[in-house]
Write an enzyme that holds these catalytic residues in place. Structure first.
Site, short mmCIF file in Angstrom:
data_model
loop_
_atom_site.label_atom_id
_atom_site.label_comp_id
_atom_site.label_asym_id
_atom_site.label_seq_id
_atom_site.Cartn_x
_atom_site.Cartn_y
_atom_site.Cartn_z
CG HIS A 1 -2.10 -0.91 1.05
ND1 HIS A 1 -3.11 -1.00 1.99
CD2 HIS A 1 -2.46 -1.78 0.07
CE1 HIS A 1 -4.00 -1.89 1.60
NE2 HIS A 1 -3.63 -2.37 0.44
CE1 TYR B 1 -7.15 0.29 4.22
CE2 TYR B 1 -6.11 2.43 3.92
CZ TYR B 1 -6.01 1.06 4.06
OH TYR B 1 -4.79 0.45 4.03
CD GLU C 1 -1.81 1.32 4.58
OE1 GLU C 1 -2.53 2.31 4.33
OE2 GLU C 1 -2.12 0.15 4.30
CD GLN D 1 3.93 -3.08 -6.52
OE1 GLN D 1 3.48 -4.14 -6.92
NE2 GLN D 1 3.17 -2.01 -6.34
CB SER E 1 13.43 -6.60 -6.80
OG SER E 1 12.40 -7.40 -6.28
N GLY F 1 14.44 -17.55 -12.59
CA GLY F 1 14.36 -16.51 -13.61
C GLY F 1 14.67 -15.14 -13.07
N PRO G 1 15.74 -9.46 -6.22
CG PRO G 1 13.95 -10.48 -5.08
CD PRO G 1 14.45 -10.12 -6.45
N PRO H 1 -0.59 -10.42 -6.71
CG PRO H 1 -2.65 -10.80 -7.70
CD PRO H 1 -1.20 -10.63 -8.03
#
Length: 393
Positions: free
Chosen positions: A85, A95, A137, A206, A208, A269, A274, A386
């Site tokens: 988040h 929210y 958060e 996102q 890494s 792969g 990371p 997810p």
């Protein structure tokens, strides 16, 4: 504090959620995107089309219902979501929108079964859960700002582009004002968002950070996916001097140094990204290190020379390359797939194991490790997209 009555009602909905949970969450996303299209900026639409996001949310809602009176047991999963988040710049204002549309979805799917008593109980429960997330958060926002980070997205300049393999490119990013960057923890990622032609909302992803932690530059290494809208844009359109909107580093899949315990990194792969950052930090430890990379062949094998160079200069580092489909010039250490037998022979039962790669790969590795006697707390993994349970979890 939730009332005993609310807790009892929410727990009583568990069988219904087990049966209709995914239908509820699919309805929720459809309803929310229709009623509040502005929230699409926070969601990876490829995950929506693939169906992974509704499944992950259904699992989260079910877990919350089962543990509504002891939410602390969900802390690892909660913190994983909190980091996601924050990387996406989710604000408290989102929210109530989510809560309203979730209740509408429950009503639509369950019909007369969704009594006022059930809806009111879930409204109260959702409010309590949202308060937990908002508090955590907000705390992360303060910590980010204290560590020289920024809130939201900041344009970073592309200062270098390197072709790491036939399908992976690295992008080197710096601040345009020459200020230092917040030093990430090895294993963390950044969110980037791009404008997609013909789409009225930005798309976040996102990636890494694939280099040793430092305050000068970031490196993200992007695999060009066949159906990847954003990865395709980055590979085809981004060039030196362009800017890329990025968030401060996030993520709780991070390296934890220990002097004596063996550590094994197992990458599938592009899941190396990371783990490569972790390797740069771990090489300073005296612990035995085993770095395992599973790829099809040398054509799609990124960072092979970088890892070999680290191994040549660090006697405590062993590297194993596993190719599932080698080409004639290849000379991998192992040909085939990573097996339970190989893990049993080469991974110490005392080792800390870090795993990253496609979900099916990680599920296989986690199960193989557990079958060889490694405890759940010894195995750490990162899921991009997810978060759906792995192994025996």
């Amino acid at each position: 504090m939730l009332s005993d009555k609310t807790i009892s009602i929410v727990k009583a909905t568990v069988p219904v959620l087990e049966t209709h949970g995914v239908t509820i969450t699919e309805t929720f996303y459809r309803t929310m995107f229709e009623r509040n299209p502005e929230v699409k900026n926070f969601f990876n639409q490829s995950n929506q089309k693939a169906g992974g996001q509704p499944i992950a949310l259904a699992q989260a809602v079910l877990a919350a219902a089962k543990n509504i009176d002891q939410l602390h047991v969900l802390e690892p999963a909660i913190m994983h979501i909190v980091h996601k988040h924050r990387s996406l710049h989710v604000t408290p204002e989102l929210y109530p929108i989510v809560g309203e549309n979730l209740l509408l979805a429950i009503k639509e799917v369950l019909g007369d079964q969704a009594t006022d008593e059930i809806i009111n109980a879930w409204a109260e429960a959702y409010g309590a859960i949202a308060d937990v997330f908002i508090s955590l958060e907000n705390k992360q926002v303060k910590e980010t700002l204290q560590q020289n980070g920024w809130e939201g997205y900041l344009p970073l300049i592309v200062t270098g582009i390197v072709q790491e393999s036939s399908n992976i490119k690295s992008f080197y990013l710096k601040r345009p004002d020459d200020k230092t960057l917040p030093v990430h923890q090895a294993g963390q990622y950044i969110s980037v968002q791009v404008d997609v032609p013909g789409v009225s909302y930005k798309q976040p992803r996102q990636y890494s950070l694939s280099m040793a932690p430092n305050s000068e530059y970031y490196r993200i290494s992007v695999k060009k996916e066949e159906q990847g809208i954003v990865s395709g844009l980055l590979h085809n359109n981004w060039k030196m001097g362009d800017t890329l909107e990025a968030a401060s580093p996030s993520g709780n899949f991070v390296y934890e140094g220990k002097e004596n315990t063996p550590v094994v990194f197992i990458a599938g792969g592009v899941g190396i990204t990371p783990l490569l950052s972790m390797l740069h930090v771990a090489k300073a430890d005296t612990r035995p290190i085993h770095f395992v990379h599973c790829v099809q062949n040398s054509d799609v094998h990124p960072f092979a020379e970088e890892v070999k160079s680290l191994a040549r200069s660090h006697m405590n580092l062993k590297v194993t390359t596993i190719y599932s489909n080698p080409i004639p010039v290849d000379q991998p250490d192992v040909v085939g797939l990573l097996s339970k037998e190989w893990i049993g022979k080469h991974v110490s039962k005392e080792a800390d194991v870090y795993v990253c790669g496609p979900t099916s790969f990680m599920n296989h590795v986690v199960q193989c490790c557990q079958a060889n006697g490694l405890a759940e707390e010894q195995i750490r993994f990162e899921v991009f997209g997810p978060s759906i349970g792995l192994g025996n979890n």
